[in-house]
Design a protein around this motif. Structure first.
Motif, PDB file in Angstrom:
ATOM      1  N   ALA A   1      -6.356  -2.779   1.622  1.00 58.49           N
ATOM      2  CA  ALA A   1      -7.412  -3.458   2.394  1.00 58.49           C
ATOM      3  C   ALA A   1      -7.010  -3.484   3.860  1.00 58.49           C
ATOM      4  O   ALA A   1      -5.815  -3.565   4.183  1.00 58.49           O
ATOM      5  CB  ALA A   1      -7.619  -4.885   1.880  1.00 58.49           C
ATOM      6  N   PRO A   2      -7.976  -3.442   4.783  1.00 65.11           N
ATOM      7  CA  PRO A   2      -7.651  -3.455   6.219  1.00 65.11           C
ATOM      8  C   PRO A   2      -6.912  -4.709   6.653  1.00 65.11           C
ATOM      9  O   PRO A   2      -6.163  -4.675   7.631  1.00 65.11           O
ATOM     10  CB  PRO A   2      -9.028  -3.357   6.898  1.00 65.11           C
ATOM     11  CG  PRO A   2      -9.936  -2.777   5.858  1.00 65.11           C
ATOM     12  CD  PRO A   2      -9.429  -3.285   4.540  1.00 65.11           C
ATOM     13  N   THR A   3      -7.132  -5.821   5.936  1.00 60.75           N
ATOM     14  CA  THR A   3      -6.497  -7.082   6.328  1.00 60.75           C
ATOM     15  C   THR A   3      -5.085  -7.225   5.786  1.00 60.75           C
ATOM     16  O   THR A   3      -4.378  -8.162   6.160  1.00 60.75           O
ATOM     17  CB  THR A   3      -7.352  -8.260   5.835  1.00 60.75           C
ATOM     18  OG1 THR A   3      -7.519  -8.155   4.411  1.00 60.75           O
ATOM     19  CG2 THR A   3      -8.716  -8.253   6.506  1.00 60.75           C
ATOM     20  N   ASN A   4      -4.672  -6.335   4.906  1.00 62.45           N
ATOM     21  CA  ASN A   4      -3.321  -6.423   4.337  1.00 62.45           C
ATOM     22  C   ASN A   4      -2.286  -6.077   5.400  1.00 62.45           C
ATOM     23  O   ASN A   4      -2.378  -5.039   6.062  1.00 62.45           O
ATOM     24  CB  ASN A   4      -3.179  -5.465   3.156  1.00 62.45           C
ATOM     25  CG  ASN A   4      -3.842  -5.993   1.906  1.00 62.45           C
ATOM     26  OD1 ASN A   4      -4.396  -7.085   1.915  1.00 62.45           O
ATOM     27  ND2 ASN A   4      -3.803  -5.213   0.833  1.00 62.45           N
ATOM     28  N   ARG A   5      -1.320  -6.973   5.562  1.00 62.60           N
ATOM     29  CA  ARG A   5      -0.259  -6.725   6.525  1.00 62.60           C
ATOM     30  C   ARG A   5       0.992  -7.465   6.063  1.00 62.60           C
ATOM     31  O   ARG A   5       0.909  -8.491   5.385  1.00 62.60           O
ATOM     32  CB  ARG A   5      -0.664  -7.200   7.915  1.00 62.60           C
ATOM     33  CG  ARG A   5      -0.885  -8.694   8.014  1.00 62.60           C
ATOM     34  CD  ARG A   5      -1.460  -9.078   9.382  1.00 62.60           C
ATOM     35  NE  ARG A   5      -1.500 -10.509   9.569  1.00 62.60           N
ATOM     36  CZ  ARG A   5      -2.426 -11.316   9.045  1.00 62.60           C
ATOM     37  NH1 ARG A   5      -3.396 -10.804   8.307  1.00 62.60           N
ATOM     38  NH2 ARG A   5      -2.399 -12.624   9.270  1.00 62.60           N
ATOM     39  N   PRO A   6       2.159  -6.988   6.440  1.00 60.48           N
ATOM     40  CA  PRO A   6       3.386  -7.696   6.076  1.00 60.48           C
ATOM     41  C   PRO A   6       3.575  -8.932   6.936  1.00 60.48           C
ATOM     42  O   PRO A   6       3.165  -8.960   8.108  1.00 60.48           O
ATOM     43  CB  PRO A   6       4.475  -6.657   6.351  1.00 60.48           C
ATOM     44  CG  PRO A   6       3.912  -5.791   7.424  1.00 60.48           C
ATOM     45  CD  PRO A   6       2.430  -5.745   7.159  1.00 60.48           C
ATOM     46  N   VAL A   7       4.177  -9.953   6.385  1.00 58.28           N
ATOM     47  CA  VAL A   7       4.489 -11.171   7.128  1.00 58.28           C
ATOM     48  C   VAL A   7       5.931 -11.546   6.844  1.00 58.28           C
ATOM     49  O   VAL A   7       6.573 -10.997   5.954  1.00 58.28           O
ATOM     50  CB  VAL A   7       3.541 -12.334   6.747  1.00 58.28           C
ATOM     51  CG1 VAL A   7       2.109 -12.001   7.084  1.00 58.28           C
ATOM     52  CG2 VAL A   7       3.672 -12.677   5.264  1.00 58.28           C
ATOM     53  N   GLY A   8       6.449 -12.505   7.583  1.00 51.00           N
ATOM     54  CA  GLY A   8       7.815 -12.947   7.389  1.00 51.00           C
ATOM     55  C   GLY A   8       8.689 -12.575   8.568  1.00 51.00           C
ATOM     56  O   GLY A   8       8.258 -11.880   9.495  1.00 51.00           O
TER      57      GLY A   8
END
Length: 695
Positions: A564-571
């Motif tokens: 999905a376009p909104t999927n991104r890594p965080v942390g």
């Protein structure tokens, strides 16, 4: 007390287990009903032939021969008794005796032959140095001194050393069956034997001895074999068809007149399209002798006469022969020549502009047929985990299906007198290799056959020699074929089997599949331990498998972020992943991006709660001294909220959000103690560090 052996006394001290006229293999299944039966024999019988068991296709012509050599008297009787007990423990004459567990299953003639060879070694030493006349009277010190004597005579191989240690122990375990066996205890295990220092770890049966092929060797070997099967095979098979059109040389009585042959040669040399077949193209300024030696005279005769015929018509010293040589030399020097002459290959590797071979002659075709056969063997052995004996028993029409999956059918040889027909699952390259073999094999039934070797009727090939020749020729022709050279490193059929088992272990359901392919399921008492030993990881593959796992994890990360376009890594480590992904560029495909991500983070691993980038210099789980050393990161000591290596993927976010909600509900409880409330608030702050970018 030591005495010299009196060779003049041929009579044994005790009678053997069988009478001279009794069959050694009585009661055991014998496949070849036409072969002579081996008899126990008297003192004059010093060799047995056990070919009635059926010679496997993978074995040499000497298979089944047990040679007692110069053994006489009690030594000969003891050797024969040991051999017959190991070969046929269910023989009617002693089936009720107390046999040890290790001898209750019939052993192969080759194994028993090595036992007899060990007794022959001890007998030779006894003759040289004056040892006890009977092997039953030998002490442990005698064996140790005998070993020293044998070492003086020449180097002792590891396998021979194992049998020298095993035979006395085996004889002692059979003391209630074999009268000439040592009655006193010698040593309980190889560790306690006089051979322990020399044996090292080889005497132990706890671990599998078979090592896998080194990764760089394995991949280069398999790539070369697949190139032959999928690319070069087309030209080789077509050339076989061309060669078959040339009739064999007719008999002298049916021979054509010399004048007619001369006319055909004259027409050949005067034809404008004639190109002289060459083995190689010499330099333009090379001497006539060099050019003449480079001409393929046999192929000249084939082209001129249209049949396979001796080149004597051209190279002979009579005037007509000299004239033809001069004509051929003149045409070749004018540039009217070609390599091979029988067939011009067209196939080429991807990215190459020239074919894999400049031309094929009858001799070159014979070489390439053997290379193609070896390539098919490598593909089948490496990708099916079949034993050498099972591969070489493949027959025409063996392609089938098993449980809805493509498979091949062959015979299970090892430890099976009945040799049941079994199935092995296969992939498409293996099916291609089988189809190629069906086209190039000259045997009416078997796929692997050679007029130069095999057990009988041309069946079977010398697999180890074929592997060595295949690698040598690949490395000698890399400029022509475009293949990568195969590095040095030991390769054997059983090592290919071990390597594929190791790789299969990492796949889902891998050990179950490996057990089916290895056919350990039919040896139920040890199937789990055997399969586990074959699939166990190896140090020489550790780096390669780690790199493959990191690339797989990198592909997994890219797949999830692309959902999905909104999927991104965080942390804490998310920015480093984003930088790596941006740096790879959008022009690269998924596989290339994954490879670059794996290169940036070579110790990356995906865990349940987070992803660890594996950078030791930033790992919060290591001390300063450990970061400067070579200590690996500790996933069990990970603090995902504070470590710069920690990254969250979208699939891991619900876990953290759920914990945050749980902590929030507990903080709403008014009856919390101050200590518990402070601890929960501290945990809530850590959680918000991870979840603030999620919501």
């Amino acid at each position: 007390m030591r005495v010299e052996i009196d060779e003049s006394s041929a009579a044994p001290v005790y009678a053997g287990l069988l009478k001279a006229h009794e069959e050694v293999l009585a009661g055991r299944f014998q496949r070849d009903s036409t072969a002579p039966r081996a008899l126990y024999g008297d003192e004059s019988v010093t060799a047995w032939s056990l070919v009635s068991l059926g010679v496997p296709a993978s074995e040499a012509r000497t298979w089944g021969k047990i040679n007692f050599g110069e053994l006489r008297g009690e030594w000969l009787t003891t050797a024969k008794d040991l051999a017959v007990v190991c070969l046929n423990p269910e023989h009617p004459s002693f089936v009720s005796r107390n046999l040890t567990r290790s001898t209750r299953k019939p052993q192969q003639p080759a194994t028993v032959g090595r036992y007899v060879a060990a007794i022959r070694d001890y007998h030779a030493v006894a003759r040289w140095g004056g040892y006890p006349a009977s092997l039953a009277d030998w002490e442990p010190d005698d064996y140790e001194e005998a070993l020293v004597t044998l070492e003086r005579a020449g180097a002792i191989s590891a396998d021979r050393l194992e049998n020298l240690e095993r035979v006395p122990r085996l004889l002692h375990s059979l003391r209630e069956v074999i009268p000439g066996a040592p009655g006193r205890a010698l040593w309980a295990s190889p560790r306690l034997s006089p051979f322990a220092d020399r044996l090292g770890d080889r005497g132990q049966r706890d671990e599998l001895k078979t090592a896998p092929v080194e990764p760089k060797v394995y991949y280069a070997l398999l790539d070369a074999a697949l190139a032959y099967v999928t690319v070069f095979a087309t030209d080789i098979i077509e050339c076989i068809g061309v060669a078959s059109r040339y009739k064999e040389r007719p008999s002298r009585s049916a021979g054509e007149p010399v004048r007619s042959r001369a006319a055909r040669f004259d027409a050949y040399f005067t034809r404008p399209t004639t190109r002289i077949p060459m083995h190689r193209i010499p330099a333009a300024d090379a001497s006539d002798d060099v050019w003449l030696s480079a001409i393929n005279w046999q192929m000249v005769a084939v082209q001129a006469l249209g049949e396979v015929r001796s080149s004597a018509y051209i190279v002979a010293s009579f005037p007509a022969g000299r004239a033809r040589r001069a004509l051929a030399l003149s045409l070749a020097r004018q540039g009217r020549h070609e390599i091979g002459g029988l067939f011009a290959p067209n196939a080429r590797l991807e990215g190459r502009r020239v074919p894999w071979a400049s031309g094929l002659s009858p001799n070159r075709l014979a070489v390439e047929i053997r290379m193609l056969r070896s390539a098919c063997y490598i593909v089948i052995a490496a990708l099916t985990m079949m034993r050498d004996s099972e591969v070489q028993e493949l027959r025409r029409g063996c392609l089938t299906s098993y449980m809805g999956t493509p498979a091949v059918r062959s015979e299970l040889i090892k430890g099976e007198d009945q040799r049941p027909s079994m199935h092995w699952w296969i992939s498409e390259p293996v099916a291609d290799a089988v189809r190629v073999l069906e086209k190039i094999s000259t045997h009416p039934t078997h796929l692997f056959a050679s007029s130069m070797g095999g057990a009988h009727n041309g069946v079977g090939i010398a697999a180890n020699l074929s592997l060595a020749v295949f690698r040598k020729r690949i490395n000698a022709t890399i400029d022509q074929t475009g293949l990568a050279p195969i590095p040095e490193g030991h390769v054997a059929p059983h090592m290919l089997r071990r390597t594929m088992a190791l790789l299969t272990e990492r796949e889902r359901g891998g050990q179950l599949a490996a057990r089916h392919q290895l056919k350990h399921a039919y040896r139920a008492s040890r199937s789990n331990s055997l399969t586990g030993a074959y699939t166990a990881q190896s140090d020489i593959w550790a780096g390669e498998l780690h790199e493959r796992q990191v690339e797989a994890d990198a592909r997994d990360i890219l797949d999830e972020l692309a959902l999905a376009p909104t999927n991104r890594p965080v942390g804490p480590g998310a920015s480093r992943v984003k930088t790596a992904l941006r740096g790879s560029g959008v022009v690269l495909d998924r596989k290339a991006k994954a490879r670059l991500l794996a290169q940036d983070f070579p110790d990356l691993r995906i865990g349940t709660a987070n992803v660890c980038l594996g950078d030791r210099s930033l790992a919060a789980c290591l001390t300063v001294e450990e970061r400067e050393g070579s200590v690996e990161v500790r996933p069990t000591a990970c603090d995902p909220t504070r470590c710069a290596n920690s990254v969250l993927l979208p699939r891991q976010e619900p876990m953290w959000l759920a914990e945050e909600a749980s902590v929030a509900s507990m903080l709403a409880e008014p009856r919390l103690s101050p200590h518990a409330r402070a601890s929960l608030k501290s945990r809530m702050e850590e959680l918000k560090m991870m979840t603030r970018h999620v919501k």
